[in-house]
Design a protein around this motif. Sequence first.
Motif, PDB file in Angstrom:
ATOM      1  N   THR A  96      17.902  29.856 -32.749  1.00 47.04           N
ATOM      2  CA  THR A  96      18.535  29.687 -31.440  1.00 47.04           C
ATOM      3  C   THR A  96      18.542  28.194 -31.138  1.00 47.04           C
ATOM      4  OG1 THR A  96      16.456  29.805 -30.203  1.00 47.04           O
ATOM      5  CG2 THR A  96      17.595  31.898 -30.642  1.00 47.04           C
ATOM      6  N   LEU A  97      19.356  27.785 -30.210  1.00 48.01           N
ATOM      7  CA  LEU A  97      19.317  26.409 -29.743  1.00 48.01           C
ATOM      8  C   LEU A  97      18.081  26.231 -28.870  1.00 48.01           C
ATOM      9  CD1 LEU A  97      23.054  25.863 -28.698  1.00 48.01           C
ATOM     10  CD2 LEU A  97      21.948  25.191 -30.847  1.00 48.01           C
ATOM     11  N   SER A  98      17.337  25.153 -29.075  1.00 45.34           N
ATOM     12  CA  SER A  98      16.122  24.929 -28.289  1.00 45.34           C
ATOM     13  C   SER A  98      16.429  24.870 -26.799  1.00 45.34           C
ATOM     14  CB  SER A  98      15.433  23.636 -28.736  1.00 45.34           C
ATOM     15  OG  SER A  98      14.893  23.790 -30.028  1.00 45.34           O
ATOM     16  N   GLU A  99      17.581  24.308 -26.464  1.00 40.64           N
ATOM     17  CA  GLU A  99      17.936  24.164 -25.058  1.00 40.64           C
ATOM     18  C   GLU A  99      18.212  25.499 -24.379  1.00 40.64           C
ATOM     19  OE1 GLU A  99      22.595  23.297 -24.711  1.00 40.64           O
ATOM     20  OE2 GLU A  99      21.550  21.745 -25.839  1.00 40.64           O
ATOM     21  N   SER A 100      18.364  26.562 -25.189  1.00 37.20           N
ATOM     22  CA  SER A 100      18.657  27.877 -24.619  1.00 37.20           C
ATOM     23  C   SER A 100      17.447  28.500 -23.939  1.00 37.20           C
ATOM     24  CB  SER A 100      19.154  28.825 -25.714  1.00 37.20           C
ATOM     25  OG  SER A 100      18.092  29.160 -26.609  1.00 37.20           O
ATOM     26  N   GLY A 101      16.247  28.027 -24.296  1.00 39.92           N
ATOM     27  CA  GLY A 101      15.032  28.614 -23.747  1.00 39.92           C
ATOM     28  C   GLY A 101      14.610  29.889 -24.452  1.00 39.92           C
ATOM     29  N   LEU A 102      15.334  30.275 -25.501  1.00 44.69           N
ATOM     30  CA  LEU A 102      14.999  31.474 -26.275  1.00 44.69           C
ATOM     31  C   LEU A 102      14.009  31.048 -27.355  1.00 44.69           C
ATOM     32  CD1 LEU A 102      18.648  32.850 -26.561  1.00 44.69           C
ATOM     33  CD2 LEU A 102      16.881  33.521 -24.908  1.00 44.69           C
ATOM     34  N   GLU A 103      12.738  31.115 -27.026  1.00 46.00           N
ATOM     35  CA  GLU A 103      11.711  30.497 -27.846  1.00 46.00           C
ATOM     36  C   GLU A 103      11.018  31.438 -28.816  1.00 46.00           C
ATOM     37  OE1 GLU A 103       9.093  28.702 -25.017  1.00 46.00           O
ATOM     38  OE2 GLU A 103      10.541  27.117 -24.490  1.00 46.00           O
ATOM     39  N   ARG A 104      11.254  32.742 -28.650  1.00 44.94           N
ATOM     40  CA  ARG A 104      10.639  33.735 -29.526  1.00 44.94           C
ATOM     41  C   ARG A 104      11.641  34.859 -29.772  1.00 44.94           C
ATOM     42  NH1 ARG A 104       5.292  33.433 -30.299  1.00 44.94           N
ATOM     43  NH2 ARG A 104       5.364  35.581 -31.069  1.00 44.94           N
ATOM     44  N   ARG A 111      20.558  39.588 -25.569  1.00 44.19           N
ATOM     45  CA  ARG A 111      21.310  38.386 -25.910  1.00 44.19           C
ATOM     46  C   ARG A 111      22.241  38.645 -27.094  1.00 44.19           C
ATOM     47  NH1 ARG A 111      20.693  33.702 -22.750  1.00 44.19           N
ATOM     48  NH2 ARG A 111      18.787  33.906 -21.509  1.00 44.19           N
ATOM     49  N   SER A 112      23.198  37.755 -27.271  1.00 45.67           N
ATOM     50  CA  SER A 112      24.192  37.949 -28.326  1.00 45.67           C
ATOM     51  C   SER A 112      23.697  37.400 -29.662  1.00 45.67           C
ATOM     52  CB  SER A 112      25.505  37.268 -27.944  1.00 45.67           C
ATOM     53  OG  SER A 112      25.336  35.882 -27.751  1.00 45.67           O
ATOM     54  N   TYR A 113      23.938  38.172 -30.699  1.00 42.10           N
ATOM     55  CA  TYR A 113      23.585  37.785 -32.058  1.00 42.10           C
ATOM     56  C   TYR A 113      24.845  37.806 -32.915  1.00 42.10           C
ATOM     57  CZ  TYR A 113      21.847  37.937 -36.812  1.00 42.10           C
ATOM     58  OH  TYR A 113      21.647  37.665 -38.146  1.00 42.10           O
ATOM     59  N   ALA A 114      25.172  36.678 -33.541  1.00 48.36           N
ATOM     60  CA  ALA A 114      26.346  36.585 -34.416  1.00 48.36           C
ATOM     61  C   ALA A 114      25.964  37.075 -35.805  1.00 48.36           C
ATOM     62  CB  ALA A 114      26.849  35.147 -34.466  1.00 48.36           C
ATOM     63  N   LEU A 153      26.586  26.796 -32.231  1.00 52.47           N
ATOM     64  CA  LEU A 153      26.677  25.417 -31.741  1.00 52.47           C
ATOM     65  C   LEU A 153      27.521  25.317 -30.476  1.00 52.47           C
ATOM     66  CD1 LEU A 153      27.138  23.463 -35.095  1.00 52.47           C
ATOM     67  CD2 LEU A 153      25.014  23.990 -33.876  1.00 52.47           C
ATOM     68  N   THR A 154      28.531  26.168 -30.357  1.00 47.15           N
ATOM     69  CA  THR A 154      29.406  26.145 -29.177  1.00 47.15           C
ATOM     70  C   THR A 154      28.953  27.136 -28.100  1.00 47.15           C
ATOM     71  OG1 THR A 154      30.903  27.725 -30.248  1.00 47.15           O
ATOM     72  CG2 THR A 154      31.412  25.377 -30.506  1.00 47.15           C
ATOM     73  N   LYS A 155      27.783  27.736 -28.324  1.00 48.39           N
ATOM     74  CA  LYS A 155      27.151  28.639 -27.363  1.00 48.39           C
ATOM     75  C   LYS A 155      27.961  29.912 -27.095  1.00 48.39           C
ATOM     76  CE  LYS A 155      24.958  24.645 -25.180  1.00 48.39           C
ATOM     77  NZ  LYS A 155      24.741  23.861 -23.943  1.00 48.39           N
ATOM     78  N   LYS A 156      28.753  30.307 -28.095  1.00 48.19           N
ATOM     79  CA  LYS A 156      29.453  31.582 -28.003  1.00 48.19           C
ATOM     80  C   LYS A 156      28.547  32.727 -28.468  1.00 48.19           C
ATOM     81  CE  LYS A 156      34.003  29.501 -28.682  1.00 48.19           C
ATOM     82  NZ  LYS A 156      35.184  29.390 -29.583  1.00 48.19           N
ATOM     83  N   ALA A 157      27.441  32.363 -29.098  1.00 48.61           N
ATOM     84  CA  ALA A 157      26.409  33.330 -29.499  1.00 48.61           C
ATOM     85  C   ALA A 157      25.060  32.689 -29.252  1.00 48.61           C
ATOM     86  CB  ALA A 157      26.570  33.708 -30.961  1.00 48.61           C
ATOM     87  N   ASP A 158      24.056  33.526 -29.007  1.00 48.30           N
ATOM     88  CA  ASP A 158      22.725  33.012 -28.707  1.00 48.30           C
ATOM     89  C   ASP A 158      21.858  32.816 -29.947  1.00 48.30           C
ATOM     90  OD1 ASP A 158      22.898  32.961 -25.806  1.00 48.30           O
ATOM     91  OD2 ASP A 158      22.959  35.151 -25.921  1.00 48.30           O
ATOM     92  N   ALA A 159      22.174  33.545 -31.010  1.00 50.15           N
ATOM     93  CA  ALA A 159      21.345  33.466 -32.213  1.00 50.15           C
ATOM     94  C   ALA A 159      22.166  33.862 -33.429  1.00 50.15           C
ATOM     95  CB  ALA A 159      20.130  34.385 -32.083  1.00 50.15           C
ATOM     96  N   THR A 160      21.728  33.406 -34.585  1.00 49.94           N
ATOM     97  CA  THR A 160      22.329  33.845 -35.842  1.00 49.94           C
ATOM     98  C   THR A 160      21.348  33.552 -36.969  1.00 49.94           C
ATOM     99  OG1 THR A 160      24.359  33.857 -37.164  1.00 49.94           O
ATOM    100  CG2 THR A 160      23.530  31.697 -36.464  1.00 49.94           C
TER     101      THR A 160
END
Length: 305
Positions: A96-104, A111-114, A153-160
Amino acid sequence: MKALSIALDWTPNTNHSGFFVAQQQGFYAEVGVQVAIVSPQTDNYSTTPAKKLELGQVDFALCPFESVLSYRVKETPFDAVAIATLFQEDLSAIVTLSESGLERPKDLDGRSYASYKARYEDAIVAAMVKNDGGKGELKLEYPDKLGIWETLLTKKADATWVFMNWEGIQAQNRGIALNAFLLSNFGIPYGYSPIIMAGKSAAAASTKEYRLFLEATRRGYLYAAEHPKETAALLASLCSEQDGDIDLIQSQRYTAPFYGTSETWGLMEKERVLLFLNWLAENGLEKHRFSFEEIVWDLLRDPTK
């Protein structure tokens, strides 16, 4: 000279170094095989590497270990076998992006997973979330495979799911901080990926040539490990435009220790494979109980075959 071909699992990157090095250095030619390396760019990933193998379009496919199982349990099974692994350890992670706050992993609930839509992928990621104390309730999305990294990277998904030696390095080079969740840290014995897959009947008919291909490929990977700058320069001419900003030397140096040695490159340990197979069965993801011998034909380890 025997003509062979391998379908890559992604656009040319560090994971594929050994194939391109073996080709450029003449290692394949030295053992009497001519190898065509097929990138998914040729058809924008409309046909997976494993499917190309099943259709007889290529001799080998680079793919996740799970693809072997998937093709074995089809309504019309294909006699897929894993004949070598590229890495001795899993270099992938859910990020996840660190800035998303999704730390675990548990933070991914809702949340969305690509997803790449691999056979067990979505269930594996959900299991990771559950193992971390979450419910495993993901919003699954299936974007264009070659564009999945960009959706994060474009925040269209929260994780991959990415390779830390490629997208992970690329993120560092772009100054993008990631949270990375390793499957092994959350109770999932993922095993080996990617692996080189072949058809068992085809391998039996061309055992000598297939083994020569693997031996030359091993030389390619060991050469890449010893010559990171030279290998990076070779890859620079092959990478897609969207990967032009990655530090290929850094990626090579990160990856090299995981290739193994001249004695261990390509080899898959029975205990580790069975651990993953048992985990799939115990979690209801695969009903058929495969033996190691059914799905792994270790041509490098057993020269008598």
